[in-house]
Design a protein around this motif. Structure first.
Motif, PDB file in Angstrom:
ATOM      1  N   THR A 102      84.030 -35.901  42.455  1.00  0.00           N
ATOM      2  CA  THR A 102      83.254 -34.673  42.566  1.00  0.00           C
ATOM      3  C   THR A 102      83.769 -33.598  41.608  1.00  0.00           C
ATOM      4  OG1 THR A 102      84.658 -33.872  44.376  1.00  0.00           O
ATOM      5  CG2 THR A 102      82.663 -35.087  44.972  1.00  0.00           C
ATOM      6  N   VAL A 103      82.843 -32.872  41.038  1.00  0.00           N
ATOM      7  CA  VAL A 103      83.106 -31.660  40.262  1.00  0.00           C
ATOM      8  C   VAL A 103      82.174 -30.596  40.810  1.00  0.00           C
ATOM      9  CG1 VAL A 103      82.897 -30.549  38.005  1.00  0.00           C
ATOM     10  CG2 VAL A 103      83.874 -32.846  38.179  1.00  0.00           C
ATOM     11  N   GLY A 104      82.721 -29.469  41.194  1.00  0.00           N
ATOM     12  CA  GLY A 104      81.894 -28.463  41.854  1.00  0.00           C
ATOM     13  C   GLY A 104      81.315 -28.968  43.151  1.00  0.00           C
ATOM     14  N   GLY A 105      82.040 -29.889  43.810  1.00  0.00           N
ATOM     15  CA  GLY A 105      81.588 -30.418  45.092  1.00  0.00           C
ATOM     16  C   GLY A 105      80.486 -31.449  45.003  1.00  0.00           C
ATOM     17  N   VAL A 106      80.138 -31.893  43.784  1.00  0.00           N
ATOM     18  CA  VAL A 106      79.020 -32.826  43.603  1.00  0.00           C
ATOM     19  C   VAL A 106      79.498 -34.037  42.805  1.00  0.00           C
ATOM     20  CG1 VAL A 106      76.685 -33.103  42.693  1.00  0.00           C
ATOM     21  CG2 VAL A 106      77.402 -30.894  43.622  1.00  0.00           C
ATOM     22  N   PRO A 107      79.222 -35.270  43.252  1.00  0.00           N
ATOM     23  CA  PRO A 107      79.632 -36.451  42.485  1.00  0.00           C
ATOM     24  C   PRO A 107      79.054 -36.420  41.067  1.00  0.00           C
ATOM     25  CG  PRO A 107      78.923 -37.082  44.684  1.00  0.00           C
ATOM     26  CD  PRO A 107      78.561 -35.636  44.524  1.00  0.00           C
ATOM     27  N   LEU A 108      79.822 -36.952  40.113  1.00  0.00           N
ATOM     28  CA  LEU A 108      79.389 -36.923  38.721  1.00  0.00           C
ATOM     29  C   LEU A 108      78.026 -37.567  38.529  1.00  0.00           C
ATOM     30  CD1 LEU A 108      82.739 -37.754  36.868  1.00  0.00           C
ATOM     31  CD2 LEU A 108      81.563 -35.549  36.969  1.00  0.00           C
ATOM     32  N   VAL A 109      77.793 -38.697  39.171  1.00  0.00           N
ATOM     33  CA  VAL A 109      76.500 -39.361  38.991  1.00  0.00           C
ATOM     34  C   VAL A 109      75.365 -38.497  39.531  1.00  0.00           C
ATOM     35  CG1 VAL A 109      76.614 -40.701  41.149  1.00  0.00           C
ATOM     36  CG2 VAL A 109      75.257 -41.541  39.213  1.00  0.00           C
ATOM     37  N   VAL A 110      75.603 -37.778  40.608  1.00  0.00           N
ATOM     38  CA  VAL A 110      74.572 -36.908  41.176  1.00  0.00           C
ATOM     39  C   VAL A 110      74.319 -35.712  40.261  1.00  0.00           C
ATOM     40  CG1 VAL A 110      73.969 -35.440  43.146  1.00  0.00           C
ATOM     41  CG2 VAL A 110      75.076 -37.658  43.520  1.00  0.00           C
ATOM     42  N   ARG A 111      75.380 -35.179  39.644  1.00  0.00           N
ATOM     43  CA  ARG A 111      75.187 -34.075  38.698  1.00  0.00           C
ATOM     44  C   ARG A 111      74.267 -34.506  37.552  1.00  0.00           C
ATOM     45  NH1 ARG A 111      79.240 -29.834  39.050  1.00  0.00           N
ATOM     46  NH2 ARG A 111      78.791 -29.332  36.872  1.00  0.00           N
ATOM     47  N   ALA A 112      74.480 -35.720  37.049  1.00  0.00           N
ATOM     48  CA  ALA A 112      73.649 -36.211  35.953  1.00  0.00           C
ATOM     49  C   ALA A 112      72.207 -36.413  36.405  1.00  0.00           C
ATOM     50  CB  ALA A 112      74.226 -37.511  35.399  1.00  0.00           C
ATOM     51  N   VAL A 113      72.031 -36.970  37.599  1.00  0.00           N
ATOM     52  CA  VAL A 113      70.681 -37.187  38.122  1.00  0.00           C
ATOM     53  C   VAL A 113      69.946 -35.857  38.264  1.00  0.00           C
ATOM     54  CG1 VAL A 113      69.357 -37.924  40.142  1.00  0.00           C
ATOM     55  CG2 VAL A 113      71.207 -39.363  39.266  1.00  0.00           C
ATOM     56  N   ARG A 114      70.611 -34.866  38.800  1.00  0.00           N
ATOM     57  CA  ARG A 114      69.961 -33.564  38.996  1.00  0.00           C
ATOM     58  C   ARG A 114      69.556 -32.934  37.663  1.00  0.00           C
ATOM     59  NH1 ARG A 114      73.992 -31.151  43.707  1.00  0.00           N
ATOM     60  NH2 ARG A 114      73.093 -32.364  45.438  1.00  0.00           N
ATOM     61  N   ALA A 115      70.410 -33.053  36.662  1.00  0.00           N
ATOM     62  CA  ALA A 115      70.059 -32.506  35.344  1.00  0.00           C
ATOM     63  C   ALA A 115      68.831 -33.213  34.789  1.00  0.00           C
ATOM     64  CB  ALA A 115      71.239 -32.632  34.391  1.00  0.00           C
TER      65      ALA A 115
END
Length: 406
Positions: free
Chosen positions: A23-36
């Motif tokens: 997690t970075v900023g409380g969010v898993p890296l893969v989820v951060r990419a998906v959201r972007a």
């Protein structure tokens, strides 16, 4: 036009174990990419290519489609190109749609944005490029050595300039602009990519991005640096009632200022904020599940919970295990839990929930792991502030700073 974003996210990682779920900023890296990718205007389809069940689950919950990658292209030597080609074929088979443009999105670049993805996509869809990549302007002098690594004694003596001559080092404004490949995002014409079998062919567009956001996570130090930077670089996103089903509160340091008064008989008392009590009451009335979860054994925790009419589990050593069991028993998905903490023993719970929140007075490591941080310290109305995030500004009416003694 179909613009397919492919996010390679295999399970194996030697530098940082389970890196793509870190997690970075409380969010898993893969989820951060998906959201972007989902937020990018030009992207029509988002696929995560993985060989790992936990990554697949996280990607699906975040809103991406998942392509299970075969072992032959999931090892350390597998190329990103192989994963993208396989995902393109799988997506076409699933959807019956041929992609016109394909994006390679790296979730190891935690600060990638929708604008970055729209930039590389539009370079191909609108500007006539065959391929595009994100780059960062750089004015650095680059050096290289001959004959080995810097640890080799002889090699240390063989340094030479790559983009400059040692005898002629012009001022920055007199040198041609150069760009560093960020490794975050690439776009390719799908038919050209299939033919070339690599990400660069034909006319290549450089899409500048903010150098401050350029960071690739390859080792634990990179991950820690990303966590420190996240509160500065991530846009402020606060949870609403629609984002969560439950609020779980630590006690000491979140509902108190982490101080304890001890009398001559060893009895302990703490101070709590009346505003927090009003906020908790409003959260309870809103229909959200509530829980106070504390490692503290002092009866004061249970007494405060009774007054607030909130269930409590205290004297708990493994708060993350207790939280997971509570979620299972109440049918609450952990990714829809907001957990409020302040100290390092809260970090395992942070890794379990979708909304880890730190109070302003929390330990630095807790603030770095949080998805959101209050402006108010623990014991001074931080829970009231969180309730206002969730339920709206109506809770921001003035209130007394009188403290409840319990």
């Amino acid at each position: 036009m179909t613009v397919l974003a492919v996010i390679p996210a295999r399970g194996g990682s030697k530098g940082v174990p389970a890196k793509n779920l870190a997690t970075v900023g409380g969010v898993p890296l893969v989820v951060r990419a998906v959201r972007a990718a989902l937020a990018a205007r030009h992207v029509t389809d988002v696929v995560v290519s993985t060989d790992d069940a936990a990554i697949a689950d996280a990607a699906r919950i975040a809103g991406a489609e998942v392509v299970l990658r075969p072992a032959a292209i999931a090892g350390d030597t597998a190329t990103s190109e192989a994963a993208v080609l396989h995902a393109m074929d799988a997506h076409q088979a699933m959807r019956g749609v041929v992609a016109d443009v394909v994006l390679l999105v790296q979730c190891t670049s935690p600060f990638i944005t929708a604008d970055d993805l729209d930039g590389v996509a539009s370079a191909v869809t609108e500007d006539g490029a065959d391929t595009a990549l994100t780059v960062a302007p750089t004015h650095g002098f680059i050096w290289r050595q001959e004959g080995g690594q810097l640890t080799d004694a002889d090699a240390k003596l063989n340094g030479y300039g790559v983009n400059h001559d040692k005898s002629n080092r012009p001022r920055r404004q007199d040198r041609p602009q150069e760009f560093l490949e960020t490794g975050a995002a690439y776009a390719m014409r799908a038919d050209g990519f299939r033919e070339a079998n690599h990400r660069f062919f034909g006319r290549t567009a450089l899409v500048p991005t903010d150098p401050a956001r350029v960071l690739e996570i390859d080792d634990p130090h990179d991950l820690e640096r990303a966590r420190v930077l996240a509160p500065l670089l991530d846009p402020a996103v606060l949870p609403s009632h629609a984002d969560i089903d439950a609020v779980v509160l630590d006690f000491d340091g979140t509902q108190t200022d982490d101080k304890v008064l001890v009398d001559a008989e060893g009895r302990e008392t703490v101070a709590v904020h009346r505003g927090d009590g009003l906020g908790i009451a409003a959260l309870r009335r809103s229909g959200l599940e509530l829980l106070i979860l504390s490692s503290e054994q002092n009866p004061v925790v249970a007494a405060r919970a009774r007054k607030l009419q909130v269930p409590v589990l205290h004297g708990i050593d493994r708060k993350d295990l207790a939280l997971k069991q509570w979620c299972d028993e109440h049918g609450v998905a952990p990714e829809r839990v907001l957990y409020v903490g302040n100290d390092v023993n809260d970090l395992p719970c942070f890794g379990l929930v979708g909304w880890p929140v730190a109070v302003a007075s929390a330990h630095d490591a807790v603030r770095a792991a949080a998805r959101a941080v209050t402006t108010t310290p623990g014991g001074e109305g931080a829970i009231r502030e969180i309730a206002a995030w969730i339920l709206g500004p109506g809770l921001n009416t003035p209130h007394t700073n009188t403290l409840d003694k319990k």
